[in-house]
Design an enzyme around this catalytic site. Structure first.
Site, PDB file in Angstrom:
ATOM      1  N   THR A  13       1.321  55.660  95.549  1.00 56.74           N
ATOM      2  CA  THR A  13       0.846  54.978  96.754  1.00 56.74           C
ATOM      3  C   THR A  13      -0.237  55.804  97.450  1.00 56.74           C
ATOM      4  OG1 THR A  13       3.026  54.014  97.054  1.00 56.74           O
ATOM      5  CG2 THR A  13       1.613  54.046  98.986  1.00 56.74           C
TER       6      THR A  13
ATOM      7  N   HIS B 115      -3.484  55.330  95.748  1.00 56.51           N
ATOM      8  CA  HIS B 115      -4.125  54.070  96.177  1.00 56.51           C
ATOM      9  C   HIS B 115      -4.840  54.272  97.516  1.00 56.51           C
ATOM     10  CE1 HIS B 115      -2.581  51.464  93.052  1.00 56.51           C
ATOM     11  NE2 HIS B 115      -1.361  51.930  93.249  1.00 56.51           N
TER      12      HIS B 115
ATOM     13  N   HIS C 114       4.779  60.542 102.288  1.00 58.66           N
ATOM     14  CA  HIS C 114       6.098  60.001 102.659  1.00 58.66           C
ATOM     15  C   HIS C 114       7.224  60.596 101.839  1.00 58.66           C
ATOM     16  CE1 HIS C 114       4.456  57.401  99.482  1.00 58.66           C
ATOM     17  NE2 HIS C 114       5.696  57.430  99.024  1.00 58.66           N
ATOM     18  N   GLU C 115       6.907  61.514 100.912  1.00 62.43           N
ATOM     19  CA  GLU C 115       7.950  62.160 100.105  1.00 62.43           C
ATOM     20  C   GLU C 115       7.991  63.625 100.526  1.00 62.43           C
ATOM     21  OE1 GLU C 115       6.713  59.342  96.279  1.00 62.43           O
ATOM     22  OE2 GLU C 115       6.744  61.516  96.051  1.00 62.43           O
TER      23      GLU C 115
ATOM     24  N   CYS D  92      17.883  43.874 112.666  1.00 59.70           N
ATOM     25  CA  CYS D  92      17.504  42.537 112.172  1.00 59.70           C
ATOM     26  C   CYS D  92      18.625  41.995 111.277  1.00 59.70           C
ATOM     27  CB  CYS D  92      16.161  42.589 111.436  1.00 59.70           C
ATOM     28  SG  CYS D  92      16.262  43.246 109.749  1.00 59.70           S
TER      29      CYS D  92
ATOM     30  N   CYS E 285      18.991  43.946 107.897  1.00 63.10           N
ATOM     31  CA  CYS E 285      19.661  45.241 108.064  1.00 63.10           C
ATOM     32  C   CYS E 285      21.156  45.043 108.287  1.00 63.10           C
ATOM     33  CB  CYS E 285      19.092  45.994 109.259  1.00 63.10           C
ATOM     34  SG  CYS E 285      17.503  46.781 108.944  1.00 63.10           S
TER      35      CYS E 285
ATOM     36  N   ILE F  67       8.512  57.331  88.075  1.00 61.55           N
ATOM     37  CA  ILE F  67       9.791  56.654  88.338  1.00 61.55           C
ATOM     38  C   ILE F  67      10.419  56.160  87.035  1.00 61.55           C
ATOM     39  CG2 ILE F  67      10.925  54.784  89.628  1.00 61.55           C
ATOM     40  CD1 ILE F  67       8.821  55.286  91.848  1.00 61.55           C
TER      41      ILE F  67
ATOM     42  N   ARG G 230       3.458  62.002  78.882  1.00 63.30           N
ATOM     43  CA  ARG G 230       4.580  61.405  79.619  1.00 63.30           C
ATOM     44  C   ARG G 230       5.746  61.075  78.689  1.00 63.30           C
ATOM     45  NH1 ARG G 230       2.668  59.106  84.486  1.00 63.30           N
ATOM     46  NH2 ARG G 230       1.251  60.615  85.416  1.00 63.30           N
TER      47      ARG G 230
ATOM     48  N   ILE H 239      13.902  45.274  92.841  1.00 60.49           N
ATOM     49  CA  ILE H 239      14.228  46.581  93.438  1.00 60.49           C
ATOM     50  C   ILE H 239      13.096  47.020  94.350  1.00 60.49           C
ATOM     51  CG2 ILE H 239      14.627  49.038  92.955  1.00 60.49           C
ATOM     52  CD1 ILE H 239      16.937  47.306  91.983  1.00 60.49           C
TER      53      ILE H 239
HETATM   54 ZN   LIG Z   1       6.350  57.391  97.051  1.00 63.58          ZN
HETATM   55 ZN   LIG Z   2      15.915  45.461 109.952  1.00 66.66          ZN
END
Ligand SMILES: [Zn+2]
Ligand SMILES: [Zn+2]
Length: 350
Positions: A44, A47, A67-68, A100, A103, A179, A204, A293
């Site tokens: 991501t 990108h 974000h990791e 929400c 959730c 992944i 890989r 997923i």
């Molecule tokens: Zn990620």
């Molecule tokens: Zn929510």
């Protein structure tokens, strides 16, 4: 005046990222301030670096990417109860509201008001990051920071592989992104009977063999007859589980073709265009179950991942191919974009 920190940011619309000096985040009552120990590069982020059509429509610069990550709690918001200063944490990148209907149905990973770290809010390519208490995950204190930082994508693999039992089952894993490779390790750790891996980069595919592949295919080779060879190997029946982690039409077709009647198809790879499925042939008459997923099950995937670490059966370290300083992020992105795909997961240290 607020103290400053380093942060790798998308300063303005356009390709690239910049190392900048910005104020250390001021936390809200429900947040903790985390001093980042390690942060890894995600597809991501590539990108976002390239500034593709998706990034242009989603991001609102200026914003800190990443974000990791993992790090140490150094400050607590006034309402925080479950964490203390010094805790070693990671976070799920899917920040959910918890209120929400989705959730409340136990599916916070696909919250109706989902906000993503480093995409919608300031992320972890920095000395410090602000983390909502409800998004934090307490790591075992002795967990290697490199591994602690890659739990977000590893958790995708845990969710994808373990959304139904896999013990004693044969599985075909399509895709050799990080992944896909994590999924091989998780399937092996969880007792899959036979693991077929379908990839296209030799570097890989070799990592896949290190973490658990039994039979590998390189689809760029003219003699790679994926469907017939997998059917032969499974006595004409097909595999119990297909994990589709490419989003590529050909791979999706093959993933259905090698799946036995009544098998499980797990859809994780994101197609760039709408794709076609023969619903009659591949799903209805075959009695196939399809799982979509997105993210990680909160918090079952994290609990299972921690359990797999503690068992000593899951070691994703062969997939972490490079460790560099955050200051060298440009080098990291160059490696991520290199055509030989020698780099799988790159961990950066602030
Ligand atoms: Zn990620
Ligand atoms: Zn929510």
């Amino acid at each position: 005046m607020a103290e400053k920190m380093r942060a790798v940011r998308k300063v303005r619309p356009g390709p690239g990222l910049e190392m900048t000096q910005i104020d250390i985040p001021r936390i809200q009552p429900n947040e903790v301030l985390v001093k980042v120990r390690a942060t890894s590069i995600c597809g991501t982020d590539v990108h976002i670096y390239k500034w593709d059509a998706w990034s242009q429509s989603r991001l609102k610069p200026p914003i800190t990417i990443g974000h990791e990550f993992c790090g140490d709690v150094v400050e607590l918001g006034s309402a925080v109860r479950s964490l203390k200063v010094g805790d070693f944490i990671s976070a799920d990148s899917h920040i959910f509201d918890g209120t929400c209907p989705v959730c409340r149905n136990g599916q916070a990973n696909i919250c109706q008001n989902l906000v993503i770290f480093g995409v919608d809010t300031n992320g972890s390519y920095a000395d410090y990051v602000a983390v909502p208490e409800t998004s934090a995950w307490k790591n075992d204190p002795d967990l290697d920071p490199a591994i602690a930082s890659i739990q977000d994508p590893l958790g995708n693999a845990v969710y994808a592989v373990l959304c139904e039992p896999i013990t004693g089952k044969s599985v075909a894993i399509f895709g050799d992104g990080p992944i896909g490779l994590f999924a091989i390790g998780v399937a092996r750790a969880a007792g899959a009977s036979r693991i077929f891996h379908i990839g296209k980069y030799p570097a890989r595919i070799a990592i896949g063999k290190q973490v658990g592949t039994d039979v590998a295919f390189n689809v760029t080779k003219p003699d790679a007859d994926v469907v017939n060879q997998i059917l032969d190997d499974t006595h004409g029946l097909g595999v119990d589980v297909s994990l589709e982690m490419t989003g590529n039409q050909m791979a999706i077709d093959q993933a259905f073709a090698v799946l036995r009647k009544g098998g499980r198809f797990t859809a994780f790879g994101i197609p760039s265009q709408p794709i076609t499925i023969d619903l009659n042939r591949d799903v209805i008459f075959k009695g196939v179950t399809i799982y979509g997923i997105n993210g990680r099950q909160l918090w079952q995937s994290w609990i299972q991942m921690q359990g797999l670490f503690r068992s000593g059966r899951l070691d994703p370290s062969p997939i972490i191919t490079h460790k560099i300083a955050l200051d060298d992020f440009e080098k990291g992105f160059e490696m991520m974009m290199a055509s030989d795909r020698q780099a799988a997961k790159i961990v950066m240290y602030p």
